[in-house]
Design an enzyme around this catalytic site. Structure first.
Site, PDB file in Angstrom:
ATOM      1  N   LYS A 151       0.840  -1.204   0.000  1.00 54.83           N
ATOM      2  CA  LYS A 151       0.000   0.000   0.000  1.00 54.83           C
ATOM      3  C   LYS A 151       0.876   1.255   0.000  1.00 54.83           C
ATOM      4  O   LYS A 151       0.624   2.208  -0.740  1.00 54.83           O
ATOM      5  CB  LYS A 151      -0.947  -0.016   1.207  1.00 54.83           C
ATOM      6  CG  LYS A 151      -2.084  -1.027   1.022  1.00 54.83           C
ATOM      7  CD  LYS A 151      -2.882  -1.311   2.280  1.00 54.83           C
ATOM      8  CE  LYS A 151      -3.884  -2.439   1.994  1.00 54.83           C
ATOM      9  NZ  LYS A 151      -4.621  -2.917   3.164  1.00 54.83           N
ATOM     10  N   GLN A 167      -4.727  -1.540   9.331  1.00 52.14           N
ATOM     11  CA  GLN A 167      -4.703  -2.891   8.759  1.00 52.14           C
ATOM     12  C   GLN A 167      -5.356  -3.887   9.712  1.00 52.14           C
ATOM     13  O   GLN A 167      -5.069  -3.909  10.906  1.00 52.14           O
ATOM     14  CB  GLN A 167      -3.246  -3.295   8.460  1.00 52.14           C
ATOM     15  CG  GLN A 167      -3.093  -4.593   7.700  1.00 52.14           C
ATOM     16  CD  GLN A 167      -3.650  -4.557   6.285  1.00 52.14           C
ATOM     17  OE1 GLN A 167      -3.714  -3.504   5.652  1.00 52.14           O
ATOM     18  NE2 GLN A 167      -4.075  -5.700   5.787  1.00 52.14           N
ATOM     19  N   ASP A 215     -11.130   2.969   3.652  1.00 51.09           N
ATOM     20  CA  ASP A 215     -11.409   1.528   3.606  1.00 51.09           C
ATOM     21  C   ASP A 215     -12.904   1.273   3.389  1.00 51.09           C
ATOM     22  O   ASP A 215     -13.286   0.186   2.962  1.00 51.09           O
ATOM     23  CB  ASP A 215     -11.018   0.887   4.949  1.00 51.09           C
ATOM     24  CG  ASP A 215      -9.820  -0.038   4.848  1.00 51.09           C
ATOM     25  OD1 ASP A 215      -9.543  -0.535   3.745  1.00 51.09           O
ATOM     26  OD2 ASP A 215      -9.183  -0.267   5.889  1.00 51.09           O
TER      27      ASP A 215
HETATM   28  N1  GUN Z   1      -6.915  -6.765   5.856  1.00 51.51           N
HETATM   29  C1  GUN Z   1      -7.143  -7.492   4.732  1.00 51.51           C
HETATM   30  N2  GUN Z   1      -7.692  -6.708   3.787  1.00 51.51           N
HETATM   31  C2  GUN Z   1      -7.825  -5.470   4.311  1.00 51.51           C
HETATM   32  C3  GUN Z   1      -8.307  -4.233   3.810  1.00 51.51           C
HETATM   33  O1  GUN Z   1      -8.777  -4.099   2.676  1.00 51.51           O
HETATM   34  N3  GUN Z   1      -8.240  -3.181   4.669  1.00 51.51           N
HETATM   35  C4  GUN Z   1      -7.759  -3.291   5.937  1.00 51.51           C
HETATM   36  N4  GUN Z   1      -7.745  -2.217   6.700  1.00 51.51           N
HETATM   37  N5  GUN Z   1      -7.298  -4.435   6.428  1.00 51.51           N
HETATM   38  C5  GUN Z   1      -7.327  -5.510   5.617  1.00 51.51           C
END
Ligand code: GUN
Length: 282
Positions: A53, A97, A120
């Site tokens: 990311k 996350q 998100d």
């Molecule tokens: N963990 C797995 N996929 C995601 C996501 O799209 N966003 C977040 N914040 N955590 C994740």
């Protein structure tokens, strides 16, 4: 005839190139899009995701902040950091996350992120906006799936879409996005007794259960669009989805591979949400 491949890597590159152009224009006007990524603990998969990311932000010309905390971080400290980022004008999106260590309440964390920075799309506000058909951040993975479906050029109008999975992060928002695109939507899940009964009637199947070989060739209508959200390992440790790719690609009209399908689109839509959040501030 074998299915046509829906190339998520190529579509991601196209969208990210457009994002980078818009980000440069915004930066030139004095607002550089900024994303804060928070990782708590040492989960190896999460560490890879957050690294990707942050890398994607740099490639798109965004500012990014990566906060890595020990798994013992008290919940109150995490909430305080989120509140500080809510007030930081250089940050337009905040991503914590998941999963979080067990002593931290994930919903409390999600709800602490300001509505304006919930890139998100996980908060009750964002989920409610989607359910009500109002503007707001859409969860990145289902939004990316919609872009993959759109890239086939097949209209969802009047089509039957079956979503397998009912998670708050993928299955439920996916069903709502398909509904908004005028598909007739059925949601199946791990407790659905005869999954094939539903999927055989589907023009579009989105598989998001996290179990490999959930969808096999005998369960697919010829010509259907098959989107595979799964990220599993096979017996020899190779990455695979929820769909039996070899078998289903002989029957489906369109199919996403794993890797190279939905995966790259999730981060791409995160960039889109962050960019749009930054654009909204100007
Ligand atoms: N963990 C797995 N996929 C995601 C996501 O799209 N966003 C977040 N914040 N955590 C994740």
């Amino acid at each position: 005839m074998p299915a046509q491949l829906i190339n998520g890597t190529a579509l991601s590159q196209q969208i990210r190139a457009d994002v980078a152009i818009r980000a440069a224009a915004l930066t030139a006007r004095g607002t550089r899009p900024g994303l804060a990524v928070i990782l708590v603990g040492e989960d190896p998969a999460s560490a890879v995701y957050v690294r990707n990311k942050v890398k994607a932000c740099a490639e798109a010309g965004f500012h990014s902040v990566l906060d890595k905390y020990d798994a013992s971080l008290p919940e109150a400290a995490l909430l305080a950091r989120i509140r500080a980022l809510n007030a930081d004008p250089t940050i337009h999106g905040i991503l914590v996350q998941m999963p979080l260590p067990r002593h931290i309440n994930p919903q409390r964390v999600i709800e602490t992120v300001s509505d304006a920075k919930d890139v998100d799309g996980f908060s009750v506000h964002s989920a409610g906006s989607l359910a009500s058909g109002l503007p707001g951040f859409r969860a990145c993975t289902p939004d990316g799936c919609m872009k993959l479906i759109e890239s086939t050029g097949v209209s969802l109008q009047g089509k039957h879409a079956v979503v397998i999975g009912r998670s708050n992060t993928v299955g439920k928002p996916m069903a709502l996005l398909l509904l908004q695109a005028n598909a007739t939507v059925t949601v199946c899940h791990s407790g659905t007794p005869d999954l094939g009964l539903f999927t055989r009637q589907a023009d579009v199947v989105v598989a998001a259960v996290g179990r490999r070989n959930t969808l096999t060739a005998d369960m697919v209508k010829p010509g259907a669009i098959v989107i595979d959200v799964g990220m599993n390992r096979d017996d020899v440790g190779k990455l695979c989805g929820d769909v039996d790719f070899a078998g289903v690609s002989e029957v489906a009209g369109w199919i996403t591979p794993v890797p190279g399908g939905v995966g790259p689109m999730t981060i791409t839509m995160l960039l889109v949400n962050t960019l749009e959040s930054a654009e909204r501030t100007t």
